[in-house]
Design a protein around this motif. Sequence first.
Motif, PDB file in Angstrom:
ATOM      1  N   ALA A 128      33.869 108.428   8.568  1.00 13.99           N
ATOM      2  CA  ALA A 128      33.178 107.138   8.482  1.00 13.99           C
ATOM      3  C   ALA A 128      32.195 106.994   9.646  1.00 13.99           C
ATOM      4  CB  ALA A 128      34.183 105.994   8.505  1.00 13.99           C
ATOM      5  N   LYS A 129      30.938 106.815   9.325  1.00 14.24           N
ATOM      6  CA  LYS A 129      29.891 106.684  10.335  1.00 14.24           C
ATOM      7  C   LYS A 129      29.423 105.226  10.434  1.00 14.24           C
ATOM      8  CE  LYS A 129      26.544 108.496  13.013  1.00 14.24           C
ATOM      9  NZ  LYS A 129      26.775 109.253  14.249  1.00 14.24           N
ATOM     10  N   ARG A 130      29.139 104.625   9.288  1.00 11.32           N
ATOM     11  CA  ARG A 130      28.657 103.242   9.261  1.00 11.32           C
ATOM     12  C   ARG A 130      29.858 102.297   9.135  1.00 11.32           C
ATOM     13  NH1 ARG A 130      23.432 101.275   5.983  1.00 11.32           N
ATOM     14  NH2 ARG A 130      22.568 102.448   7.735  1.00 11.32           N
ATOM     15  N   ILE A 131      30.059 101.491  10.163  1.00 14.88           N
ATOM     16  CA  ILE A 131      31.222 100.618  10.234  1.00 14.88           C
ATOM     17  C   ILE A 131      30.796  99.164  10.026  1.00 14.88           C
ATOM     18  CG2 ILE A 131      33.240  99.922  11.577  1.00 14.88           C
ATOM     19  CD1 ILE A 131      33.106 102.934  10.987  1.00 14.88           C
ATOM     20  N   GLY A 132      31.269  98.559   8.942  1.00 13.65           N
ATOM     21  CA  GLY A 132      30.986  97.157   8.696  1.00 13.65           C
ATOM     22  C   GLY A 132      31.911  96.267   9.504  1.00 13.65           C
ATOM     23  N   ILE A 133      31.376  95.184  10.032  1.00 12.10           N
ATOM     24  CA  ILE A 133      32.174  94.213  10.773  1.00 12.10           C
ATOM     25  C   ILE A 133      32.045  92.865  10.072  1.00 12.10           C
ATOM     26  CG2 ILE A 133      32.553  93.051  12.981  1.00 12.10           C
ATOM     27  CD1 ILE A 133      31.191  95.426  14.351  1.00 12.10           C
ATOM     28  N   ALA A 134      33.156  92.371   9.539  1.00 11.59           N
ATOM     29  CA  ALA A 134      33.190  91.036   8.929  1.00 11.59           C
ATOM     30  C   ALA A 134      33.839  90.117   9.945  1.00 11.59           C
ATOM     31  CB  ALA A 134      33.977  91.054   7.629  1.00 11.59           C
ATOM     32  N   ASN A 135      33.031  89.352  10.630  1.00 12.55           N
ATOM     33  CA  ASN A 135      33.563  88.571  11.745  1.00 12.55           C
ATOM     34  C   ASN A 135      33.377  87.075  11.573  1.00 12.55           C
ATOM     35  OD1 ASN A 135      30.686  89.551  12.546  1.00 12.55           O
ATOM     36  ND2 ASN A 135      31.024  87.775  13.886  1.00 12.55           N
ATOM     37  N   CYS A 136      34.293  86.347  12.176  1.00 12.93           N
ATOM     38  CA  CYS A 136      34.197  84.891  12.279  1.00 12.93           C
ATOM     39  C   CYS A 136      33.141  84.540  13.316  1.00 12.93           C
ATOM     40  CB  CYS A 136      35.552  84.324  12.689  1.00 12.93           C
ATOM     41  SG  CYS A 136      35.529  82.583  13.167  1.00 12.93           S
ATOM     42  N   ILE A 137      32.433  83.436  13.081  1.00 14.32           N
ATOM     43  CA  ILE A 137      31.422  83.018  14.045  1.00 14.32           C
ATOM     44  C   ILE A 137      32.055  82.642  15.376  1.00 14.32           C
ATOM     45  CG2 ILE A 137      31.419  80.559  13.405  1.00 14.32           C
ATOM     46  CD1 ILE A 137      28.305  80.720  13.609  1.00 14.32           C
ATOM     47  N   GLY A 138      33.335  82.223  15.315  1.00 17.88           N
ATOM     48  CA  GLY A 138      34.040  81.867  16.542  1.00 17.88           C
ATOM     49  C   GLY A 138      34.419  83.070  17.384  1.00 17.88           C
ATOM     50  N   LEU A 139      34.330  84.262  16.813  1.00 13.26           N
ATOM     51  CA  LEU A 139      34.645  85.479  17.560  1.00 13.26           C
ATOM     52  C   LEU A 139      33.427  86.390  17.640  1.00 13.26           C
ATOM     53  CD1 LEU A 139      37.529  84.530  16.185  1.00 13.26           C
ATOM     54  CD2 LEU A 139      38.287  86.684  17.164  1.00 13.26           C
ATOM     55  N   ILE A 140      32.248  85.774  17.712  1.00 13.67           N
ATOM     56  CA  ILE A 140      31.020  86.564  17.775  1.00 13.67           C
ATOM     57  C   ILE A 140      30.968  87.414  19.038  1.00 13.67           C
ATOM     58  CG2 ILE A 140      29.729  84.635  18.805  1.00 13.67           C
ATOM     59  CD1 ILE A 140      28.376  87.403  16.434  1.00 13.67           C
ATOM     60  N   VAL A 143      28.288  91.261   9.519  1.00  9.72           N
ATOM     61  CA  VAL A 143      27.893  90.110   8.707  1.00  9.72           C
ATOM     62  C   VAL A 143      28.816  88.960   9.095  1.00  9.72           C
ATOM     63  CG1 VAL A 143      27.593  89.126   6.419  1.00  9.72           C
ATOM     64  CG2 VAL A 143      27.090  91.547   6.806  1.00  9.72           C
ATOM     65  N   ILE A 144      28.240  87.888   9.614  1.00 14.68           N
ATOM     66  CA  ILE A 144      29.021  86.763  10.128  1.00 14.68           C
ATOM     67  C   ILE A 144      29.522  85.879   8.998  1.00 14.68           C
ATOM     68  CG2 ILE A 144      27.205  85.017  10.402  1.00 14.68           C
ATOM     69  CD1 ILE A 144      28.241  84.779  13.368  1.00 14.68           C
ATOM     70  N   CYS A 145      30.580  85.143   9.242  1.00 19.13           N
ATOM     71  CA  CYS A 145      31.224  84.376   8.173  1.00 19.13           C
ATOM     72  C   CYS A 145      30.331  83.272   7.605  1.00 19.13           C
ATOM     73  CB  CYS A 145      32.533  83.771   8.677  1.00 19.13           C
ATOM     74  SG  CYS A 145      32.357  82.576  10.018  1.00 19.13           S
ATOM     75  N   LYS A 146      29.431  82.727   8.397  1.00 17.63           N
ATOM     76  CA  LYS A 146      28.595  81.612   7.932  1.00 17.63           C
ATOM     77  C   LYS A 146      27.308  82.079   7.253  1.00 17.63           C
ATOM     78  CE  LYS A 146      31.398  78.518   9.704  1.00 17.63           C
ATOM     79  NZ  LYS A 146      32.253  77.659   8.843  1.00 17.63           N
ATOM     80  N   VAL A 147      27.209  83.342   6.927  1.00 11.83           N
ATOM     81  CA  VAL A 147      26.011  83.883   6.297  1.00 11.83           C
ATOM     82  C   VAL A 147      25.610  83.039   5.091  1.00 11.83           C
ATOM     83  CG1 VAL A 147      27.357  85.498   4.880  1.00 11.83           C
ATOM     84  CG2 VAL A 147      24.954  85.994   5.379  1.00 11.83           C
ATOM     85  N   VAL A 167      37.735  93.751   9.946  1.00 10.58           N
ATOM     86  CA  VAL A 167      37.770  92.288   9.996  1.00 10.58           C
ATOM     87  C   VAL A 167      38.074  91.825  11.412  1.00 10.58           C
ATOM     88  CG1 VAL A 167      39.134  90.262   9.304  1.00 10.58           C
ATOM     89  CG2 VAL A 167      38.382  91.906   7.580  1.00 10.58           C
ATOM     90  N   ILE A 168      37.268  90.891  11.884  1.00 11.06           N
ATOM     91  CA  ILE A 168      37.491  90.287  13.200  1.00 11.06           C
ATOM     92  C   ILE A 168      37.562  88.771  13.025  1.00 11.06           C
ATOM     93  CG2 ILE A 168      36.549  89.896  15.517  1.00 11.06           C
ATOM     94  CD1 ILE A 168      35.356  92.624  15.482  1.00 11.06           C
ATOM     95  N   GLY A 169      38.779  88.248  12.941  1.00  9.40           N
ATOM     96  CA  GLY A 169      39.012  86.820  13.019  1.00  9.40           C
ATOM     97  C   GLY A 169      38.673  85.982  11.817  1.00  9.40           C
ATOM     98  N   LEU A 170      38.611  86.538  10.614  1.00  9.10           N
ATOM     99  CA  LEU A 170      38.371  85.698   9.443  1.00  9.10           C
ATOM    100  C   LEU A 170      39.559  84.763   9.241  1.00  9.10           C
ATOM    101  CD1 LEU A 170      36.738  88.057   6.798  1.00  9.10           C
ATOM    102  CD2 LEU A 170      35.661  86.676   8.576  1.00  9.10           C
ATOM    103  N   LEU A 193      40.987  94.217  13.059  1.00  9.65           N
ATOM    104  CA  LEU A 193      41.064  94.376  14.506  1.00  9.65           C
ATOM    105  C   LEU A 193      41.646  93.129  15.157  1.00  9.65           C
ATOM    106  CD1 LEU A 193      40.556  95.803  17.164  1.00  9.65           C
ATOM    107  CD2 LEU A 193      38.166  95.045  17.067  1.00  9.65           C
ATOM    108  N   VAL A 194      41.176  91.948  14.747  1.00  8.79           N
ATOM    109  CA  VAL A 194      41.649  90.691  15.336  1.00  8.79           C
ATOM    110  C   VAL A 194      42.070  89.736  14.228  1.00  8.79           C
ATOM    111  CG1 VAL A 194      41.092  88.718  16.812  1.00  8.79           C
ATOM    112  CG2 VAL A 194      40.050  90.953  17.285  1.00  8.79           C
TER     113      VAL A 194
END
Length: 221
Positions: free
Chosen positions: A85-97, A117-121, A162-165, A184-185
């Motif tokens: 895996a080279k391209r790593i997607g991060i789906a994160n909460c805006i509170g954990l930017i 891609v942030i949660c409030k997109v 996923v980071i903090g969804l 991750l979080v």
Amino acid sequence: MEKETINEHSCVDCGTQNCKYKDRTYPEFCPTANLKESDRQWALERYEENNNKAIMITSAEVEYEGYCKWTRVQEIMEFARKIGAKRIGIANCIGLINEARIFAKILRANGFEPLSVICKVAGQRKTSVGIPAECESIGAAMCNPILQARLLNEAHTDLNVVIGLCVGHDSLFYKYSDAYTTTLVTKDRVTGNNPAATLYTANSYYHKKFFGNDDRRNNNK
């Protein structure tokens, strides 16, 4: 079709863990001892589909190689390398930017291509999808985990993190993500994103909140 009754006892009620040790006795309610062979075979057959077996083998290798040595950040990177895996997607909460930025920086330093891609997109109002208006008091824009997944799918990420969804939003992201996803979080606003803390204190500080006025000693029996 009549719904099958689920045994009131399950793995959390077991004190032997014979499924791991193999030198003890299974309790009568044990799902391993009562397993239908068709269910066992069904699961084994699924490991032959797509990349499932490779994921299982790689997961075991990462667990073994980094056991009590690697942090979860390190484990994710080693896992990603092993599956190519080279391209790593991060789906994160805006509170954990900030946490997402740090993670992306670490990924770049180690040869990966992070894409967040942030949660409030899209900035969609909560009320536009039927969320009660009072929920906008903590922010008008809804979280959009399905769109997060779609955009990362369109970017052809190899692995998503996923980071903090929020609870439930993470469920929708997992459902619609094409790539395998790990976390991750896990967000917990009260405990500083350490949700296990309430489990460790369930019989002390958090006892009344979780169990009401039940006698703590009875709960520990």
